[in-house]
Write an enzyme that holds these catalytic residues in place. Structure first.
Site, PDB file in Angstrom:
ATOM      1  N   GLN A  75       0.831  -1.206   0.000  1.00  0.00           N
ATOM      2  CA  GLN A  75       0.000   0.000   0.000  1.00  0.00           C
ATOM      3  C   GLN A  75       0.879   1.275   0.000  1.00  0.00           C
ATOM      4  OE1 GLN A  75      -3.204   0.861  -0.246  1.00  0.00           O
ATOM      5  NE2 GLN A  75      -3.933  -1.218  -0.589  1.00  0.00           N
ATOM      6  N   SER A  76       1.958   1.248  -0.726  1.00  0.00           N
ATOM      7  CA  SER A  76       2.904   2.359  -0.743  1.00  0.00           C
ATOM      8  C   SER A  76       2.317   3.626  -1.364  1.00  0.00           C
ATOM      9  CB  SER A  76       4.154   1.949  -1.523  1.00  0.00           C
ATOM     10  OG  SER A  76       4.972   3.056  -1.798  1.00  0.00           O
ATOM     11  N   ASN A  77       2.340   4.713  -0.598  1.00  0.00           N
ATOM     12  CA  ASN A  77       1.960   6.019  -1.144  1.00  0.00           C
ATOM     13  C   ASN A  77       2.984   6.486  -2.173  1.00  0.00           C
ATOM     14  OD1 ASN A  77      -0.306   6.353   0.663  1.00  0.00           O
ATOM     15  ND2 ASN A  77       1.154   6.845   2.273  1.00  0.00           N
ATOM     16  N   ALA A  79       4.789   4.608  -4.170  1.00  0.00           N
ATOM     17  CA  ALA A  79       4.587   3.883  -5.423  1.00  0.00           C
ATOM     18  C   ALA A  79       3.438   4.493  -6.215  1.00  0.00           C
ATOM     19  CB  ALA A  79       4.319   2.407  -5.127  1.00  0.00           C
TER      20      ALA A  79
END
Length: 331
Positions: A75-77, A79
């Site tokens: 859930q990388s912001n 990325a």
């Protein structure tokens, strides 16, 4: 500081607002709380990584790259914003995800940031927890080069001396806003993880002789590891902009008491802080970074850590899209 000598591409809506939080300030009964709205940078729903990407993507363009590679949690912001930046500039994007959460829910794996990554056209790859993600990015880059592509690797969080320039610029922007609004900032607080935001802020604040203490609330590593990581990058960034030794080791302070069971794992204090901000001020935080940063800030206000401060600014690093990956844990 003359940052315009470094390549930069416009991606963010700047300056981001600096807003007073009257109801939250009254509720906590402590200093006047302001929020620096870097959730409003605009790119792909916004967030702090956009400032870094303005410099990183400009460097990629100078190197004539046509594929961007980066890595992070599922859930990388970072990325998500990188995928949006690549789409904006007509580049392909390869996202490498480290599966850091044991037994992740279906919403965590498919909604929120992950859904937006797909909308932006990024290709995703999954790796087990503890994988060497830097090596994995190099492997993907090597395969792409064999195909005639020109890949550009961005480290996790966009946190290198180029990306940190985004938060050197943010420090300058914040001090300018405070001067315009007549606000004396007694402390600046934010969530700290991959180190680039805190390193850039530290360099900017110190190089301007702002006198504003900076506190990072850790979301992952232990205090000594986090502080040393930030200081190393701050030193590299200071050298890069021509202001060597402007940051001392004592300028880098992180409180890592609010991580809980680990990165990306919700805590009760995070949930309380996230709900307070939403229900008192109508502002959405995220469950991994700003949520834990706010939890630390609120607890420190309540326990008198800031008893000498009249005004505190919290830097909101964005990430509300990630809320949808934590539906079952938050409500």
């Amino acid at each position: 500081m003359h940052l315009s000598r470094f390549p930069r591409v416009k991606l963010a809506h700047l300056p981001t607002p600096l807003e007073f939080l009257p109801r939250l300030s009254a509720h906590l009964g402590g200093p006047r709380l302001y929020i620096k709205r870097d959730d409003c940078t605009g790119l792909g729903t916004g967030g702090n990584k956009t400032r870094k990407l303005e410099f990183l993507m400009a460097d990629a363009l100078q190197q004539k790259a046509d594929v961007i590679i980066t890595q992070g949690a599922v859930q990388s912001n970072h990325a998500r914003q990188t995928a949006a930046a690549a789409a904006t500039l007509g580049m392909a994007c390869e996202l490498l995800f480290e599966n850091r959460i044991a037994e992740p829910s279906d919403p965590y794996l498919h909604s929120g940031n992950v859904f937006l990554d797909r909308l932006f056209g990024a290709t995703t790859h999954h790796y087990p927890k503890g994988a060497n993600m830097d090596a994995a990015m190099e492997e993907v880059a090597a395969k792409l080069r064999k195909q005639g592509k020109r890949p550009y690797i961005i480290p996790g969080g966009g946190s290198n001396r180029i990306g940190a320039l985004g938060y050197v610029a943010c420090a300058m922007e914040l001090v300018s806003q405070a001067n315009e609004q007549g606000i004396t900032i007694d402390h600046l607080v934010h969530a700290t993880g991959s180190a680039g935001t805190q390193a850039g802020l530290a360099v900017g604040l110190q190089a301007m002789h702002s006198g504003i203490p900076l506190l990072g609330i850790g979301v992952n590593a232990p205090k000594d590891v986090q502080e040393q990581r930030v200081f190393k990058l701050a030193a590299e960034t200071a050298d890069y902009i021509g202001a060597p030794d402007c940051v001392a080791r004592t300028d880098i302070v992180a409180n890592c008491d609010y991580v809980g069971a680990g990165y990306g794992i919700p805590t009760e204090s995070m949930k309380e802080a996230l709900l307070l901000l939403a229900r008192l001020e109508g502002i959405l935080a995220d469950p991994v970074y700003s949520g834990k940063g706010l939890a630390g800030l609120f607890d420190l206000v309540r326990t008198g850590y800031f008893k000498q401060a009249k005004t505190i600014v919290f830097l909101h690093t964005g990430g509300s899209a990630g809320l949808f990956g934590y539906l079952e844990q938050l409500l």
